[in-house]
Design a protein around this motif. Structure first.
Motif, PDB file in Angstrom:
ATOM      1  N   GLU A  95      -6.250   7.864  -9.929  1.00  0.00           N
ATOM      2  CA  GLU A  95      -7.635   7.513 -10.214  1.00  0.00           C
ATOM      3  C   GLU A  95      -8.581   8.115  -9.169  1.00  0.00           C
ATOM      4  O   GLU A  95      -8.204   8.348  -8.013  1.00  0.00           O
ATOM      5  CB  GLU A  95      -7.809   5.999 -10.265  1.00  0.00           C
ATOM      6  N   PRO A  96      -9.826   8.399  -9.575  1.00  0.00           N
ATOM      7  CA  PRO A  96     -10.798   8.999  -8.652  1.00  0.00           C
ATOM      8  C   PRO A  96     -10.977   8.202  -7.370  1.00  0.00           C
ATOM      9  O   PRO A  96     -11.157   8.786  -6.294  1.00  0.00           O
ATOM     10  CB  PRO A  96     -12.086   9.010  -9.484  1.00  0.00           C
ATOM     11  N   ALA A  97     -10.908   6.865  -7.448  1.00  0.00           N
ATOM     12  CA  ALA A  97     -11.102   6.049  -6.248  1.00  0.00           C
ATOM     13  C   ALA A  97     -10.033   6.347  -5.203  1.00  0.00           C
ATOM     14  O   ALA A  97     -10.319   6.404  -4.002  1.00  0.00           O
ATOM     15  CB  ALA A  97     -11.083   4.563  -6.616  1.00  0.00           C
ATOM     16  N   LEU A  98      -8.788   6.563  -5.664  1.00  0.00           N
ATOM     17  CA  LEU A  98      -7.716   6.872  -4.717  1.00  0.00           C
ATOM     18  C   LEU A  98      -7.941   8.247  -4.097  1.00  0.00           C
ATOM     19  O   LEU A  98      -7.768   8.438  -2.888  1.00  0.00           O
ATOM     20  CB  LEU A  98      -6.360   6.819  -5.416  1.00  0.00           C
ATOM     21  N   ARG A  99      -8.339   9.213  -4.920  1.00  0.00           N
ATOM     22  CA  ARG A  99      -8.628  10.542  -4.384  1.00  0.00           C
ATOM     23  C   ARG A  99      -9.763  10.470  -3.369  1.00  0.00           C
ATOM     24  O   ARG A  99      -9.740  11.151  -2.339  1.00  0.00           O
ATOM     25  CB  ARG A  99      -8.968  11.502  -5.531  1.00  0.00           C
ATOM     26  N   ASP A 100     -10.759   9.645  -3.669  1.00  0.00           N
ATOM     27  CA  ASP A 100     -11.882   9.493  -2.739  1.00  0.00           C
ATOM     28  C   ASP A 100     -11.417   8.899  -1.412  1.00  0.00           C
ATOM     29  O   ASP A 100     -11.867   9.322  -0.330  1.00  0.00           O
ATOM     30  CB  ASP A 100     -12.962   8.591  -3.356  1.00  0.00           C
ATOM     31  N   GLU A 101     -10.514   7.904  -1.479  1.00  0.00           N
ATOM     32  CA  GLU A 101     -10.030   7.269  -0.255  1.00  0.00           C
ATOM     33  C   GLU A 101      -9.231   8.254   0.593  1.00  0.00           C
ATOM     34  O   GLU A 101      -9.334   8.269   1.823  1.00  0.00           O
ATOM     35  CB  GLU A 101      -9.176   6.043  -0.595  1.00  0.00           C
ATOM     36  N   GLY A 103      -9.711  11.423   0.620  1.00  0.00           N
ATOM     37  CA  GLY A 103     -10.731  12.300   1.190  1.00  0.00           C
ATOM     38  C   GLY A 103     -11.409  11.683   2.400  1.00  0.00           C
ATOM     39  O   GLY A 103     -11.696  12.379   3.386  1.00  0.00           O
ATOM     40  N   LYS A 104     -11.645  10.368   2.347  1.00  0.00           N
ATOM     41  CA  LYS A 104     -12.279   9.685   3.474  1.00  0.00           C
ATOM     42  C   LYS A 104     -11.381   9.720   4.715  1.00  0.00           C
ATOM     43  O   LYS A 104     -11.871   9.876   5.835  1.00  0.00           O
ATOM     44  CB  LYS A 104     -12.593   8.240   3.091  1.00  0.00           C
ATOM     45  N   VAL A 105     -10.081   9.563   4.500  1.00  0.00           N
ATOM     46  CA  VAL A 105      -9.150   9.615   5.628  1.00  0.00           C
ATOM     47  C   VAL A 105      -9.190  11.008   6.271  1.00  0.00           C
ATOM     48  O   VAL A 105      -9.265  11.136   7.504  1.00  0.00           O
ATOM     49  CB  VAL A 105      -7.726   9.272   5.170  1.00  0.00           C
ATOM     50  N   VAL A 106      -9.148  12.039   5.428  1.00  0.00           N
ATOM     51  CA  VAL A 106      -9.185  13.409   5.951  1.00  0.00           C
ATOM     52  C   VAL A 106     -10.510  13.680   6.655  1.00  0.00           C
ATOM     53  O   VAL A 106     -10.547  14.309   7.723  1.00  0.00           O
ATOM     54  CB  VAL A 106      -8.936  14.419   4.815  1.00  0.00           C
ATOM     55  N   ALA A 108     -12.402  11.507   8.164  1.00  0.00           N
ATOM     56  CA  ALA A 108     -12.387  10.787   9.437  1.00  0.00           C
ATOM     57  C   ALA A 108     -11.569  11.549  10.477  1.00  0.00           C
ATOM     58  O   ALA A 108     -11.954  11.622  11.654  1.00  0.00           O
ATOM     59  CB  ALA A 108     -11.813   9.383   9.234  1.00  0.00           C
ATOM     60  N   LEU A 109     -10.464  12.150  10.044  1.00  0.00           N
ATOM     61  CA  LEU A 109      -9.662  12.956  10.965  1.00  0.00           C
ATOM     62  C   LEU A 109     -10.454  14.168  11.448  1.00  0.00           C
ATOM     63  O   LEU A 109     -10.380  14.546  12.627  1.00  0.00           O
ATOM     64  CB  LEU A 109      -8.367  13.410  10.271  1.00  0.00           C
ATOM     65  N   ASP A 110     -11.218  14.767  10.533  1.00  0.00           N
ATOM     66  CA  ASP A 110     -12.026  15.928  10.918  1.00  0.00           C
ATOM     67  C   ASP A 110     -13.099  15.548  11.930  1.00  0.00           C
ATOM     68  O   ASP A 110     -13.352  16.280  12.898  1.00  0.00           O
ATOM     69  CB  ASP A 110     -12.667  16.548   9.674  1.00  0.00           C
ATOM     70  N   LYS A 111     -13.744  14.406  11.716  1.00  0.00           N
ATOM     71  CA  LYS A 111     -14.802  13.967  12.631  1.00  0.00           C
ATOM     72  C   LYS A 111     -14.258  13.726  14.036  1.00  0.00           C
ATOM     73  O   LYS A 111     -14.948  13.953  15.030  1.00  0.00           O
ATOM     74  CB  LYS A 111     -15.475  12.700  12.089  1.00  0.00           C
ATOM     75  N   LYS A 112     -13.037  13.253  14.095  1.00  0.00           N
ATOM     76  CA  LYS A 112     -12.413  13.002  15.397  1.00  0.00           C
ATOM     77  C   LYS A 112     -11.633  14.210  15.898  1.00  0.00           C
ATOM     78  O   LYS A 112     -10.961  14.136  16.939  1.00  0.00           O
ATOM     79  CB  LYS A 112     -11.478  11.792  15.299  1.00  0.00           C
ATOM     80  N   ASP A 116      -5.624  18.603  12.720  1.00  0.00           N
ATOM     81  CA  ASP A 116      -4.556  19.545  13.041  1.00  0.00           C
ATOM     82  C   ASP A 116      -3.499  18.970  13.974  1.00  0.00           C
ATOM     83  O   ASP A 116      -2.515  19.636  14.285  1.00  0.00           O
ATOM     84  CB  ASP A 116      -5.150  20.824  13.645  1.00  0.00           C
ATOM     85  N   ASN A 117      -3.720  17.742  14.412  1.00  0.00           N
ATOM     86  CA  ASN A 117      -2.702  17.067  15.218  1.00  0.00           C
ATOM     87  C   ASN A 117      -2.136  15.858  14.478  1.00  0.00           C
ATOM     88  O   ASN A 117      -1.543  14.966  15.077  1.00  0.00           O
ATOM     89  CB  ASN A 117      -3.295  16.620  16.560  1.00  0.00           C
ATOM     90  N   THR A 118      -2.362  15.837  13.158  1.00  0.00           N
ATOM     91  CA  THR A 118      -1.908  14.728  12.317  1.00  0.00           C
ATOM     92  C   THR A 118      -0.936  15.257  11.268  1.00  0.00           C
ATOM     93  O   THR A 118      -1.197  16.275  10.620  1.00  0.00           O
ATOM     94  CB  THR A 118      -3.099  14.044  11.615  1.00  0.00           C
TER      95      THR A 118
END
Length: 284
Positions: A95-101, A103-106, A108-112, A116-118
């Motif tokens: 479902e789109p909601a899962l894909r969105d979640e 994406g949010k994790v990725v 958040a990793l980019d912001k921090k 590339d270390n995950t």
């Protein structure tokens, strides 16, 4: 009135959040002589309302008790007249909601600056038969039942711009030792799996050439007997021991999966492959 050629049968219970996308997908790919049945098993959410919004969908209802009874009811008592039935679980859709979640994790990793270390692993718990060999569900030793996806992203394993596809036989039991090695953690003792890190990085000439697949009969799933199978790179042999020492009650199966990957030709009765059968039985 001409009977439909194909019936798409969608079992669901409280799958409203999946159902709309699943039915949209079916409608987009259907032909005029296809029939669509939504088999509701006691939903209390908006599943029925969503099904009703598709004018070409017929809704039937029966409370769930066992898989065998549900499938028998669907095929024998819902008025299906087509030669072919395609079973599609509504929750096969992501479902789109899962894909969105995800994406949010990725994001958040980019912001921090940690992506590339995950280590990111995408995989499934099991395969599934959807009509292949006239079967549904999992548990058998056929390729659609036993094969799963395993995708790994970790720049310290392979460069992101140079991904690799590994053709060797990698199993779920290999995940734990592989992740431990990538994290520089101590290896586990007495486990069946092997780390695939060296296999991915530089190849491993000693990597497994075959593996054991086994399943034990369960009363709630009476359509699948005991299964014992050895799956090699070219040959696959499986049989169903009854468990009491008496002769097997089901025909054994032998497939050349290199040239017959869909397992359409059971070679177990061909005399020319008697030595192959003997070798596979010894390995099993």
């Amino acid at each position: 009135m001409t009977a439909p050629r194909v019936t798409v049968y969608v079992p669901c219970r409280n799958y409203g959040h999946f159902l709309r996308e699943a039915l949209d997908s079916v409608v987009a790919q259907s032909l005029p002589d296809w029939e669509l049945i939504v088999f509701d098993e006691g939903s209390t959410d908006d599943t029925l309302a969503i099904a009703a919004s598709f004018p070409n969908a017929r809704v039937v209802q029966r409370p769930f008790d066992t898989h065998a009874r549900q499938w028998r009811f669907a095929v024998e008592e819902t008025g299906i007249a087509s030669d072919w039935v395609l079973r599609l679980d509504a929750d096969y859709m992501v479902e789109p909601a899962l894909r969105d979640e995800i994406g949010k994790v990725v994001d958040a990793l980019d912001k921090k600056r940690m992506r590339d270390n995950t280590l990111i692993v995408f995989m499934s718990d099991n395969g599934l038969l959807n009509g292949e060999h006239g079967m549904v569900d999992k548990r058998t030793a056929h390729e659609p039942s036993m094969r799963i996806v395993q995708v790994v992203r970790f720049p310290k394993l392979t460069p992101v711009d140079s991904p690799k596809v590994i053709d060797q036989q990698v199993l779920t039991v290999d995940v734990a030792p592989s992740l431990l090695e990538l994290c520089s953690a101590p290896a586990l003792d007495r486990i069946h799996g092997r780390s695939w890190v060296s296999l991915v990085r530089e190849g491993d000439p000693n990597w497994r050439k075959a593996f054991l697949y086994h399943y034990n009969y369960e009363k709630q799933f009476p359509y699948t007997p005991n299964v014992r199978c050895v799956r090699g790179e070219t040959w696959k042999y499986s049989h169903s021991p009854h468990g009491d020492g008496t002769p097997d009650r089901h025909k054994a199966e032998l497939y050349n999966i290199e040239f017959d990957p869909e397992e359409r030709h059971n070679l177990i009765d061909k005399p020319k492959y008697a030595e192959v059968v003997k070798t596979m039985q010894q390995e099993l």
